[in-house]
Design a protein around this motif. Structure first.
Motif, PDB file in Angstrom:
ATOM      1  N   SER A   1      -3.828   0.500  -2.326  1.00 14.30           N
ATOM      2  CA  SER A   1      -3.620  -0.705  -1.663  1.00 14.30           C
ATOM      3  C   SER A   1      -4.138  -1.903  -2.417  1.00 14.30           C
ATOM      4  O   SER A   1      -5.222  -1.753  -3.237  1.00 14.30           O
TER       5      SER A   1
ATOM      6  N   GLU B   1      -1.887  12.175   2.270  1.00 19.16           N
ATOM      7  CA  GLU B   1      -2.781  13.161   3.012  1.00 19.16           C
ATOM      8  C   GLU B   1      -2.469  14.501   2.899  1.00 19.16           C
ATOM      9  O   GLU B   1      -1.370  14.529   3.474  1.00 19.16           O
TER      10      GLU B   1
ATOM     11  N   VAL C   1       0.362   7.577  -5.831  1.00 17.75           N
ATOM     12  CA  VAL C   1      -0.525   8.673  -5.185  1.00 17.75           C
ATOM     13  C   VAL C   1       0.091   9.889  -5.122  1.00 17.75           C
ATOM     14  O   VAL C   1       0.801  10.306  -4.624  1.00 17.75           O
TER      15      VAL C   1
ATOM     16  N   ARG D   1      -7.259  11.442   3.098  1.00 14.66           N
ATOM     17  CA  ARG D   1      -6.465  10.509   2.632  1.00 14.66           C
ATOM     18  C   ARG D   1      -6.833   9.769   1.397  1.00 14.66           C
ATOM     19  O   ARG D   1      -7.711   9.234   1.310  1.00 14.66           O
ATOM     20  N   THR D   2      -5.791   9.621   0.560  1.00 15.15           N
ATOM     21  CA  THR D   2      -5.748   8.743  -0.529  1.00 15.15           C
ATOM     22  C   THR D   2      -4.937   7.592  -0.446  1.00 15.15           C
ATOM     23  O   THR D   2      -3.770   7.652  -0.314  1.00 15.15           O
ATOM     24  N   THR D   3      -5.387   6.540  -0.648  1.00 12.91           N
ATOM     25  CA  THR D   3      -4.651   5.063  -0.576  1.00 12.91           C
ATOM     26  C   THR D   3      -4.849   4.320  -1.680  1.00 12.91           C
ATOM     27  O   THR D   3      -5.755   4.000  -2.268  1.00 12.91           O
TER      28      THR D   3
ATOM     29  N   PHE E   1       0.001   5.565   0.756  1.00 12.58           N
ATOM     30  CA  PHE E   1      -1.021   6.582   0.987  1.00 12.58           C
ATOM     31  C   PHE E   1      -0.469   8.115   0.949  1.00 12.58           C
ATOM     32  O   PHE E   1       0.607   8.346   1.259  1.00 12.58           O
TER      33      PHE E   1
ATOM     34  N   SER F   1       0.853  -1.308  -0.048  1.00 12.41           N
ATOM     35  CA  SER F   1       0.002   0.068   0.018  1.00 12.41           C
ATOM     36  C   SER F   1       0.772   1.369   0.198  1.00 12.41           C
ATOM     37  O   SER F   1       1.924   1.196   0.384  1.00 12.41           O
TER      38      SER F   1
END
Length: 246
Positions: free
Chosen positions: A208, A198, A218, A204-206, A196, A194
């Motif tokens: 995964s 933010e 990301v 937050r954008t992840t 992420f 993963s």
């Protein structure tokens, strides 16, 4: 060795080589194969001599007077001043410069003088040709760099180790931040990874899932804000504080 973990390459040394202590590496259909850093350090030269000598070549400073050179590359994937880790892809095998066919010309130098090459804990065979299996496994043989994942123009500004399982990177370009997690274990086999990012005050954008090589990119625009970033490989994870503000 300057190749991903587990790969087998034919290495040739010869007395009429320039310098004599250099080694030339070949294997079948090797044009475009990944060339990786044989040890961690800082890139100090990214040169192109055209159709002469080394052609496209790179030099890495490893400290204490030690440097390595990688020549006849078709592609150079790093820039001067960039820090690289052992096993990180820095270029592609080519046939530029004074070369009669695709191969990698490799040197280890101490205080500017080419030394007999040592890898896998042993000196290379002088003089002649032998097959060698790369044990450059600190990067797990991952052929991808965070710069490749995020795209042209991005520069690594921070990173964090995920144990020995991988490393998560924060990159920046023109107000944009990018996070990529690079695997060092189970490379080429799908497993949990993963990444992420933010931006302070935002969501937050992840990315995964079960990936073979990396998670990300990301990307978020944050020209004047702090960011929190991180990622994971398996059970190993990292979460930063809000930082790199502005």
């Amino acid at each position: 060795m300057p190749f991903p973990c587990g790969q087998v390459w034919s290495g040739q040394t010869r007395t009429d080589h320039s310098p004599a202590n250099a080694i030339d590496f070949n294997r079948t259909d090797d044009l475009g194969d990944p060339v990786v850093a044989s040890a961690g350090g800082q890139v100090v030269r990214v040169e192109n001599t055209g159709s002469d000598s080394y052609g496209r070549w790179i030099e890495i400073d490893h400290g204490s007077g030690w440097r390595s050179r990688y020549a006849h590359l078709s592609v150079q994937r790093v820039s001067v001043g960039q820090s690289v880790t052992r096993g990180q892809r820095i270029g592609d095998v080519g046939s530029t410069g004074g070369s009669s066919g695709p191969h990698l010309h490799f040197e280890q130098r101490l205080n500017g003088v080419a030394q007999r090459v040592v890898f896998n804990g042993s000196e290379a065979f002088y003089w002649g040709t032998r097959n060698y299996t790369s044990q450059n496994c600190s990067g797990g043989g991952n052929p991808y760099t965070p710069e490749e994942v995020c795209g042209s123009g991005y520069t690594v500004i921070d990173s964090a180790a995920l144990g020995t399982a991988g490393r998560v990177y924060l990159l920046y370009r023109d107000g944009y931040n990018c996070v990529a997690t690079i695997k060092h274990v189970s490379v080429g086999t799908a497993s949990s990874v993963s990444a992420f990012l933010e931006v302070q005050g935002g969501t937050r954008t992840t990315d995964s899932g079960s990936f073979a090589y990396y998670a990300g990119p990301v990307v978020k625009y944050a020209p004047s804000a702090c960011v929190k970033w991180g990622g994971s490989v398996g059970s190993n994870s990292y979460v930063s504080p809000f930082e790199h503000c502005g």
